[in-house]
Design an enzyme around this catalytic site. Structure first.
Site, mmCIF file in Angstrom:
data_model
loop_
_atom_site.group_PDB
_atom_site.id
_atom_site.type_symbol
_atom_site.label_atom_id
_atom_site.label_comp_id
_atom_site.label_asym_id
_atom_site.label_seq_id
_atom_site.Cartn_x
_atom_site.Cartn_y
_atom_site.Cartn_z
ATOM 1 N N GLN A 622 46.195 42.677 45.532
ATOM 2 C CA GLN A 622 45.584 42.074 44.343
ATOM 3 C C GLN A 622 45.204 40.623 44.582
ATOM 4 O OE1 GLN A 622 44.475 43.948 41.603
ATOM 5 N NE2 GLN A 622 44.900 45.120 43.437
ATOM 6 N N HIS A 625 41.607 39.833 45.528
ATOM 7 C CA HIS A 625 40.462 40.035 44.632
ATOM 8 C C HIS A 625 39.688 38.755 44.378
ATOM 9 C CE1 HIS A 625 39.903 44.104 43.409
ATOM 10 N NE2 HIS A 625 41.208 44.284 43.297
ATOM 11 N N GLU A 691 48.756 43.475 34.048
ATOM 12 C CA GLU A 691 47.690 44.477 34.154
ATOM 13 C C GLU A 691 48.224 45.681 34.949
ATOM 14 O OE1 GLU A 691 44.518 43.408 36.786
ATOM 15 O OE2 GLU A 691 43.169 44.926 36.002
ATOM 16 N N HIS A 692 48.837 45.384 36.094
ATOM 17 C CA HIS A 692 49.447 46.441 36.909
ATOM 18 C C HIS A 692 50.921 46.133 37.077
ATOM 19 C CE1 HIS A 692 45.285 45.925 38.462
ATOM 20 N NE2 HIS A 692 45.276 47.232 38.300
ATOM 21 N N ASP A 725 43.523 52.056 41.895
ATOM 22 C CA ASP A 725 42.272 51.290 41.952
ATOM 23 C C ASP A 725 41.107 52.188 42.339
ATOM 24 O OD1 ASP A 725 43.282 48.889 41.197
ATOM 25 O OD2 ASP A 725 43.334 47.985 43.190
ATOM 26 N N HIS A 784 34.118 53.585 -10.109
ATOM 27 C CA HIS A 784 34.939 54.481 -9.294
ATOM 28 C C HIS A 784 35.647 55.496 -10.194
ATOM 29 C CE1 HIS A 784 34.410 51.320 -6.315
ATOM 30 N NE2 HIS A 784 34.956 52.108 -5.365
HETATM 31 N N1 LIG Z 1 40.486 43.817 35.281
HETATM 32 C C1 LIG Z 1 39.815 44.721 35.960
HETATM 33 O O1 LIG Z 1 39.863 45.892 35.664
HETATM 34 C C2 LIG Z 1 38.968 44.308 37.141
HETATM 35 C C3 LIG Z 1 38.362 45.247 37.994
HETATM 36 C C4 LIG Z 1 37.545 44.806 39.035
HETATM 37 C C5 LIG Z 1 37.321 43.424 39.209
HETATM 38 N N2 LIG Z 1 37.956 42.556 38.393
HETATM 39 C C6 LIG Z 1 37.756 41.130 38.443
HETATM 40 O O2 LIG Z 1 36.385 40.901 38.177
HETATM 41 C C7 LIG Z 1 36.044 39.653 38.721
HETATM 42 C C8 LIG Z 1 34.715 39.791 39.456
HETATM 43 O O3 LIG Z 1 34.186 38.514 39.614
HETATM 44 P P1 LIG Z 1 33.001 38.163 40.588
HETATM 45 O O4 LIG Z 1 32.693 36.726 40.446
HETATM 46 O O5 LIG Z 1 33.337 38.726 41.924
HETATM 47 O O6 LIG Z 1 31.775 39.036 40.115
HETATM 48 P P2 LIG Z 1 30.974 39.103 38.739
HETATM 49 O O7 LIG Z 1 29.944 40.173 38.941
HETATM 50 O O8 LIG Z 1 31.886 39.257 37.596
HETATM 51 O O9 LIG Z 1 30.256 37.699 38.592
HETATM 52 C C9 LIG Z 1 29.201 37.335 39.413
HETATM 53 C C10 LIG Z 1 28.105 36.714 38.564
HETATM 54 O O10 LIG Z 1 28.554 35.535 37.936
HETATM 55 C C11 LIG Z 1 27.440 34.698 37.701
HETATM 56 N N3 LIG Z 1 27.786 33.298 37.986
HETATM 57 C C12 LIG Z 1 28.344 32.839 39.128
HETATM 58 N N4 LIG Z 1 28.467 31.486 39.051
HETATM 59 C C13 LIG Z 1 27.973 31.111 37.844
HETATM 60 C C14 LIG Z 1 27.827 29.852 37.179
HETATM 61 N N5 LIG Z 1 28.222 28.722 37.747
HETATM 62 N N6 LIG Z 1 27.280 29.824 35.937
HETATM 63 C C15 LIG Z 1 26.891 30.984 35.349
HETATM 64 N N7 LIG Z 1 26.992 32.203 35.947
HETATM 65 C C16 LIG Z 1 27.527 32.261 37.172
HETATM 66 C C17 LIG Z 1 26.350 35.135 38.649
HETATM 67 O O11 LIG Z 1 25.230 35.539 37.911
HETATM 68 C C18 LIG Z 1 26.928 36.337 39.392
HETATM 69 O O12 LIG Z 1 26.029 37.412 39.455
HETATM 70 C C19 LIG Z 1 37.197 39.229 39.626
HETATM 71 O O13 LIG Z 1 37.924 38.232 38.958
HETATM 72 C C20 LIG Z 1 38.032 40.502 39.768
HETATM 73 O O14 LIG Z 1 39.399 40.226 39.932
HETATM 74 C C21 LIG Z 1 38.748 42.958 37.361
HETATM 75 N N1 LIG Z 2 42.384 46.046 41.087
HETATM 76 C C1 LIG Z 2 41.117 45.909 40.388
HETATM 77 C C2 LIG Z 2 41.389 45.832 38.911
HETATM 78 O O1 LIG Z 2 42.188 44.764 38.599
HETATM 79 C C3 LIG Z 2 40.181 47.045 40.623
HETATM 80 C C4 LIG Z 2 39.687 47.248 42.002
HETATM 81 C C5 LIG Z 2 38.451 47.593 42.390
HETATM 82 N N2 LIG Z 2 38.441 47.731 43.725
HETATM 83 C C6 LIG Z 2 39.670 47.478 44.160
HETATM 84 N N3 LIG Z 2 40.434 47.175 43.117
HETATM 85 ZN ZN LIG Z 3 42.276 46.106 43.221
#
Ligand SMILES: NC(=O)c1ccc[n+]([C@@H]2O[C@H](COP(=O)([O-])OP(=O)(O)OC[C@H]3O[C@@H](n4cnc5c(N)ncnc54)[C@H](O)[C@@H]3O)[C@@H](O)[C@H]2O)c1
Ligand SMILES: N[C@H](CO)Cc1c[nH]c[nH+]1
Ligand SMILES: [Zn+2]
Length: 797
Positions: A622, A625, A691-692, A725, A784
């Site tokens: 995790q 990520h 979350e997990h 996941d 009513h």
């Molecule tokens: N909780 C869950 O179930 C779960 C599952 C998978 C992923 N996640 C989380 O999702 C998140 C994914 O984040 P990510 O950043 O990799 O991808 P993302 O797709 O969420 O965000 C990327 C986008 O953010 C925008 N962005 C970047 N910088 C910016 C700025 N300065 N101003 C405005 N917009 C901006 C851009 O348009 C870009 O396309 C991670 O935190 C991951 O841990 C959570």
């Molecule tokens: N652990 C993430 C949700 O918190 C989901 C994910 C996608 N790919 C791998 N892991």
């Molecule tokens: Zn994961």
């Protein structure tokens, strides 16, 4: 210095052209810019030029690669002002152009030899041999009269040391090959027996003229008799990288990443763009070197796949360095941040110092025996996000998309994702070519799909709930799909086809009639094939090539090409989460959201039965990520040695991971809490509401009845979070930040809503009528009451 002069109009001299360029400079007379350019391309030689009568003409010559341009002194006097800024060594002036022994005042010429008196044929007696003329200015202090000769490749890497004689030099120039003088065996045509021949590129001598240098293109196994390229052992750096890439191109071992890059032009392009951006963002010396090395690796892979070598690149650099006119150096419009279309983001906070690339990767450890109540309360909190600041950034982005639709979507994608899109949306049916997968990937996705489908199909609420609350009064409840749903698939730091499965499958099972998927595009403006394949499998109608707040806004408000949806689901970074909240609160767009799903987190409860390497691996899974991921280890009565083993495993495993840079930021923000009992651990976990939750204990299932808050639980030593996941069947879109206290993770019911109904008979209305009339009276709502009274009067007549 030996400077042959060649008259281009003299056909008899033409055959000498190449041989002369082996020796460096040639004075070319009566030729054109185009033919000089062609000659430079063929030979790469440094050439002089004569008869430039205007500065414009001279500039063209310099720009095609001519080293020095010669002006007649009378011309020079008139143009001297215009030549300001041209380096002095690029200009020669003469008062006697027609005289071969002319007087250059900017060059120190000893000998200017007309090609008409030169030959490379050793049997011709009445002409001057080119090799002899060249060696006239060289000396040797060796008793045997040989010249010590260094042999180098086109990048100046030393291949070996040999000796030359006048005869071997003459032969080398005549054949255009590496020919030397062996002290024991006489004339040595390099590679004649081994096949490791050399094409001659240039011969020159050192500053005091007593050592020769042969620049050659080495063929075959290499220069050394031991079949290595050089006599000085293995090469390092770029040369070694180039060799590895070339050998991977010819035959790569199974699973080679480089071979994958050769075969996937889109992946290679994305990696080049990604590394270029990381290099731009790096600030520390070490980080800049690190990122530059990554960029060079991917750039050279591109070159090698196209048959371009480092030598070709260096020649190109030299060519550019010889130009005297320069481009203004401005960036192309696509790399300049849009100024008109996109709203200005709020000021960005000062960049954090980049994490160190070395040092131990470790979490902070606390003991429940030693921490104060305040400290314990703090440990239960996630890192604070200033949501007002993020909302302030997100609001203008969403307004822009709402007002300008696709045009804003494209501008914002150019701004934030550095991708210029022609179309912001792809509509089904998707092009099969864009979702082609290798069989292993396809099988893995299909297997995951089947398990997730099975578990989510079982959740579907297909039965109508029917309850007769009293005789003649029947209530029921039934589910209906939410018609149009928008699924956000993150793509900022990792490609997440798994999230496409986790959102798309329940939407499909629920029967949503329109599924729109939004995901950031790759650097080349395309969708990741794995994501498109899943989009196709779940029956998505559109894929929006956008990420962040702009993608959420497009689905919430709709654009010219993006259908407006009723509910937006899916995880994402803080911009995505904030945009979902803004959309949900804007009644004018009438959209709901699943939950606030932010940075990934895991809490691991481990007791003495745990295996340290498993615990470390789960925490890291995790932590990789994102830099804001948080992982927590609750260590139950662990001996110091077990905890130390976990800590060692965290470091050892982490430094071998490709995403170690992310982990170097997330792990120090994470922590271990030592507690005394399992009960204490469960209590802490319930308060943290992770979350997990992973239970690294024997008979873990016995704890389930005590678990009150968690997005998903992983029970026992053989249930790593990765299984959930990807493929066990449960959903990985789960509430973070402590929201598992009141939210469920995404499931099939996320994509349905329930309708209730009631049907009363006359008897039922009669029985319940007085109750309802009395309650309406209490509330003062006579209409009513009347709706009941008017019917009851008829029944009771
Ligand atoms: N909780 C869950 O179930 C779960 C599952 C998978 C992923 N996640 C989380 O999702 C998140 C994914 O984040 P990510 O950043 O990799 O991808 P993302 O797709 O969420 O965000 C990327 C986008 O953010 C925008 N962005 C970047 N910088 C910016 C700025 N300065 N101003 C405005 N917009 C901006 C851009 O348009 C870009 O396309 C991670 O935190 C991951 O841990 C959570
Ligand atoms: N652990 C993430 C949700 O918190 C989901 C994910 C996608 N790919 C791998 N892991
Ligand atoms: Zn994961």
């Amino acid at each position: 210095m030996f400077l042959p002069s060649l008259d281009a109009t003299d056909v008899a001299q033409a055959s000498l052209k190449n041989s002369l360029t082996y020796l460096g400079s040639v004075l070319l007379k009566n030729t054109t810019v185009d033919s000089v350019k062609e000659l430079i391309q063929q030979t790469g030689s440094t050439l002089f030029w004569t008869h430039a009568s205007t500065v414009e003409e001279a500039v063209k010559l310099w720009d095609v690669g001519v080293w020095k341009v010669v002006f007649d002194i009378s011309v020079y006097a008139n143009v001297v002002q215009e030549l300001a800024g041209i380096p002095e060594e690029r200009i020669a002036v003469t008062s006697a152009l027609e005289n071969p022994l002319l007087d250059f005042n900017a060059v120190n010429l000893d000998t200017l030899v007309p090609a008409s008196i030169l030959t490379t044929d050793p049997s011709v007696k009445n002409k001057l041999n080119v090799g002899e003329a060249f060696l006239a200015a060289a000396t040797t202090d060796r008793a045997d009269g040989l010249y010590t000769t260094m042999v180098v490749d086109e990048r100046n890497t030393a291949l070996g040391l040999v000796y030359s004689s006048q005869e071997s030099v003459k032969e080398s120039i005549r054949l255009g090959q590496g020919v030397y003088q062996s002290r024991r065996h006489g004339l040595w045509h390099k590679g004649l027996t081994s096949g490791a021949t050399q094409t001659l590129v240039r011969i020159d001598y050192d500053c005091d003229g007593d050592a020769l240098r042969f620049i050659v293109k080495q063929h075959g196994a290499g220069f050394c008799h031991l079949n290595t390229r050089t006599c000085f052992g293995a090469e390092t750096g770029l040369a070694s990288l180039q060799q590895t890439l070339q050998s991977r191109k010819n035959s790569a071992p199974v699973g080679s990443y480089t071979a994958r890059l050769f075969n996937d032009a889109k992946l290679l392009k994305s990696k080049i763009m990604e590394e270029a951006e990381e290099l731009c963002d790096a600030t520390e010396k070490d980080d800049i070197a690190w990122e530059a090395a990554d960029l060079i690796y991917f750039a050279l892979t591109k070159c090698v796949s196209a048959g371009v070598s480092i030598e070709d690149i260096e020649k190109n650099l030299d060519k550019k360095a010889r130009k005297v006119t320069r481009r203004p150096g401005n960036a192309k419009p696509k790399w300049i941040e849009p100024t008109v279309a996109a709203p200005k983001p709020a000021p960005t906070p000062a960049p954090k110092p980049a994490p160190k690339k070395d040092g131990r990767i470790e979490m902070v450890t606390y003991s429940s025996n030693d921490i104060s109540a305040e400290k314990r309360a703090k440990l239960l909190l996630r890192p604070i996000i200033d949501s007002s600041e993020i909302s302030a950034r997100v609001a203008p982005i969403m307004k822009d998309v709402r007002e300008r639709g696709d045009a804003a979507l494209k501008d914002l994608t150019a701004k934030f994702d550095r991708v210029n899109l022609e179309h912001a949306t792809i509509k089904a049916p998707f092009n099969p070519k864009d979702m082609e997968l290798d069989p292993l990937t396809k099988a893995a996705i299909d297997q995951a799909y089947d398990n997730i489908y099975k578990f989510h199909d079982a959740q579907m609420d297909r039965e109508t709930l029917v309850v007769e609350t009293m005789p003649g009064v029947v209530c029921s409840r039934f589910a209906r799909p939410i018609e149009k749903v928008g699924l956000y698939v993150p793509g900022g730091t990792a490609i997440l086809p798994s999230t496409t499965l986790m959102l798309g499958i329940p939407a499909k099972v629920a029967g949503c009639s329109e599924i729109v998927i939004a995901t950031p595009p790759r650097a080349d403006g395309t969708v990741v094939p794995e994501v498109l394949y899943v989009a196709h499998k779940v029956g998505a109608s559109h894929v929006v090539l956008a990420g962040g707040a702009q993608a959420v806004a497009a689905m919430a408000y709709g654009t010219q090409t993006v259908p407006k949806v009723d509910k937006i689901c899916g995880p994402g970074n803080q911009y995505v989460t904030a945009a979902k909240m803004v959309a949900q609160n804007d009644t004018s767009c009438l959209v709901s959201i699943d939950m606030p799903a932010g940075p990934s987190e895991v809490l691991v409860i481990a007791d003495r039965t745990c295996k340290p390497s498993y615990v470390a691996a789960d925490l890291l899974s995790q932590a990789e990520h994102g830099v804001d991921s948080q992982v927590v280890l609750v260590a139950v009565d662990l001996e110091d040695s077990i905890l130390a083993a976990i800590e060692d495993a965290i470091h050892e495993q982490a430094i071998r991971l490709p995403r170690v840079d992310i982990i170097r930021e997330s792990i120090p923000k994470s922590y271990t809490l030592r507690v005394n009992t399992i009960d204490e651990a469960v209590r802490f976990s319930n308060e943290y509401a992770p979350e997990h939750l992973i239970l690294h204990i024997d008979n873990a299932a016995r704890l389930i009845p005590d678990i009150q808050h968690a997005g998903s639980v992983f029970v026992g030593h053989y249930s790593p979070e990765s299984m959930g996941d990807y493929a066990s069947g449960t959903n990985h879109t789960l509430p973070t930040y402590g929201y598992s206290r009141m939210y469920s993770g995404v499931n099939t019911l996320t994509f349905v809503k329930h309708i209730t109904s009631q049907e009363l008979t006359a008897e039922g209305l009669d029985r319940l009528g007085d109750t309802v009339m009395r309650l309406a009276e209490i509330e003062g709502l006579d209409a009513h009451r009347n709706a009941v009274a008017i019917r009851v009067a008829d029944i009771r007549k």
